[in-house]
Design an enzyme around this catalytic site. Structure first.
Site, PDB file in Angstrom:
ATOM      1  CG  ASP A   1      -2.012  -1.065   1.120  1.00  0.00           C
ATOM      2  OD1 ASP A   1      -2.259  -1.571   0.007  1.00  0.00           O
ATOM      3  OD2 ASP A   1      -2.610  -1.395   2.158  1.00  0.00           O
TER       4      ASP A   1
ATOM      5  CE  LYS B   1      -3.289  -3.994  -3.270  1.00  0.00           C
ATOM      6  NZ  LYS B   1      -3.812  -4.847  -2.213  1.00  0.00           N
TER       7      LYS B   1
HETATM    8  C1  S3P Z   1      -5.573  -5.501   3.534  1.00  0.00           C
HETATM    9  C2  S3P Z   1      -4.788  -6.301   2.736  1.00  0.00           C
HETATM   10  C3  S3P Z   1      -4.103  -5.823   1.533  1.00  0.00           C
HETATM   11  C4  S3P Z   1      -4.010  -4.301   1.501  1.00  0.00           C
HETATM   12  C5  S3P Z   1      -5.317  -3.652   1.864  1.00  0.00           C
HETATM   13  C6  S3P Z   1      -5.754  -4.064   3.261  1.00  0.00           C
HETATM   14  C7  S3P Z   1      -6.233  -6.094   4.705  1.00  0.00           C
HETATM   15  O1  S3P Z   1      -4.821  -6.244   0.392  1.00  0.00           O
HETATM   16  O2  S3P Z   1      -3.603  -3.858   0.221  1.00  0.00           O
HETATM   17  O3  S3P Z   1      -5.196  -2.246   1.821  1.00  0.00           O
HETATM   18  O4  S3P Z   1      -6.727  -5.357   5.584  1.00  0.00           O
HETATM   19  O5  S3P Z   1      -6.291  -7.335   4.788  1.00  0.00           O
HETATM   20  P1  S3P Z   1      -4.593  -7.686  -0.297  1.00  0.00           P
HETATM   21  O6  S3P Z   1      -5.012  -8.741   0.630  1.00  0.00           O
HETATM   22  O7  S3P Z   1      -5.458  -7.644  -1.534  1.00  0.00           O
HETATM   23  O8  S3P Z   1      -3.143  -7.749  -0.646  1.00  0.00           O
END
Ligand code: S3P
Length: 426
Positions: A313, A340
């Site tokens: 992120d 994203k």
């Molecule tokens: C998150 C996991 C990440 C991250 C998102 C929040 C979470 O995504 O990019 O902002 O709270 O589990 P991904 O699981 O798609 O990598």
């Protein structure tokens, strides 16, 4: 919003609560028996979407001043069938974790979100959930929201996740609480482990052995008092700002430094950033600290492999740091950025190019040749909070004023971002 270049940034700040931890405190609190008290909750739009969904599932949730939230959990089998769509707004975490939780309920539900959510791939969660016995249907061969989930009896699975995703892992862990038998998940690389840590606080039976996560069902979850630390993903903007704006010193108090989230500190330190982490303590299994940064001359680096999920992120703002660094920074293995809130490879490259940065898109990341003069520009957020905040940080370094269109996006994860920036801006 007009951003003026900054001569220096100085001061001590806090950032709002961690987004991932705030979502989980509400979700796990809702299925525990009794009152879960949450301090430092992130009152951002994504986490408020989670609260709204659980209210529709029959959970009473009080939001008090001072970022306090009370969740009156009804136990693993206490959710009620919603009589309305579960609307997840812009929140991928809410959408994917709800899919896992709804899969094992005794009722049906419909999950939908905004235009960005409707484009984000859900098959990564739905494929393994179907292997557990879930009945989920949606657009694009059951890949896109709106999604209908008909609750089923589930079985535990052994599943190797093809991508390192905490959202997928957490959805499957939630489903595993309702499954017959144990579940074993294996990640390709370690993703954030807030679910494992917090579920165990609530009395779940989750054992972690490197990349293996083993979950055995339990009969009950117990309510907790959760104190949410500041979000390192929000602190990231001020970590980078303090390093790249000359003559600056910024301290950010009470930031979560879970090792699955601190890739940004490792990378910026290896680029020559002066970052001091102090006052380390542990809250609800999560390490927390104060972070002080001082202006530094940065040099380019290569970012690839296992570190990517630990800073996924933060890549937009790491790209800003790379633009201010001397030499070339190469970011690889980051194709997840394409799915994203916006396609962040494209949106970062488009916006930083406007400021005169030499940046090139690649298939799985970007290449930034740093050290070119940064110019003021008219930036666009694409309704992506992290793009809005990253453009604000590069604008501090520009030779003239910049504007940002679509700044309301910051309310997704960091209400008060511009006020905090102003408090440091000299
Ligand atoms: C998150 C996991 C990440 C991250 C998102 C929040 C979470 O995504 O990019 O902002 O709270 O589990 P991904 O699981 O798609 O990598």
């Amino acid at each position: 919003m007009i951003i003026h270049p900054s001569k220096f940034l100085k001061g001590e700040i806090t950032v709002p609560g961690d987004k991932s931890i705030s979502h989980r405190a509400v979700i796990f609190g809702a299925i525990a028996n009794g009152l879960t008290e949450v301090d430092g909750f992130l009152m951002g739009e994504d986490c408020l979407s989670t609260i709204e969904c659980f209210r529709k599932l029959g959970i009473s949730i009080e939001v008090r001043p001072d970022n306090k939230v009370y969740v009156y959990g009804k136990g693993l089998y206490g959710l009620k069938a919603p009589d309305d769509i579960l609307y997840t707004g812009n929140s991928g975490t809410t959408t994917r974790l709800l899919l896992g939780l709804m899969a094992g309920q005794s009722f049906a539900s419909i999950i939908d979100g905004d235009a960005s959510i409707r484009k984000r791939p859900m098959k990564r969660v739905i494929t393994p959930l179907k292997r557990m016995g879930a009945d989920i249907s949606g657009q694009d061969h059951d890949n896109l929201a709106p999604l209908t989930v008909k609750g089923q009896l589930l079985q535990g699975i052994n599943y190797k996740l093809p991508i390192a995703s905490a959202q997928v892992k957490s959805a499957l862990l939630l489903a595993s609480l309702y499954a017959d038998g144990d579940t074993l998940l294996t990640e390709p690389e370690k993703s954030r482990d807030h679910s494992e840590l917090m579920l165990n606080c609530f009395g779940a039976n989750i054992r972690v052995n490197n990349l293996d996560i083993h979950s055995s069902p339990v009969s009950e979850l117990y309510p907790q008092h959760i104190t949410v630390p500041g979000d390192i993903s929000s602190a990231a903007y001020f970590i980078v700002a303090g390093l790249i704006v000359p003559n600056s010193e910024i301290t950010i108090k009470n930031v979560g430094i879970n090792p699955t989230r601190t890739g940004i500190i490792d990378v910026l330190t290896s680029m020559g950033g002066k970052i001091n982490v102090s006052n380390i303590r542990v809250l609800n299994n999560e390490p927390v600290a104060d972070i002080t940064v001082t202006s530094s001359s940065l040099t380019g680096t290569t970012i690839e492999g296992a570190i990517i999920p630990r800073l996924i992120d933060e890549i937009p703002v790491i790209a800003v740091a790379a633009a201010a660094a001397s030499g070339t920074t190469v970011i690889k293995d980051a194709q997840e950025l394409k799915v994203k809130e916006s396609n962040r490879i494209q949106t970062v490259v488009m916006e930083l190019s406007k400021a005169g940065v030499d940046i090139q898109e690649t298939d799985d990341g970007m290449i930034i040749k740093g050290g070119k003069p940064i110019t003021g520009a008219h930036f666009e957020s694409y309704n992506d909070h992290r793009i809005a905040m990253s453009t604000a940080i590069i604008a501090l370094m520009a030779g003239s004023n910049s504007t940002i269109n679509g700044i309301d996006a910051v309310n997704i994860s960091f209400p008060g971002f511009f006020e905090t920036l102003k408090s440091l801006h000299k």
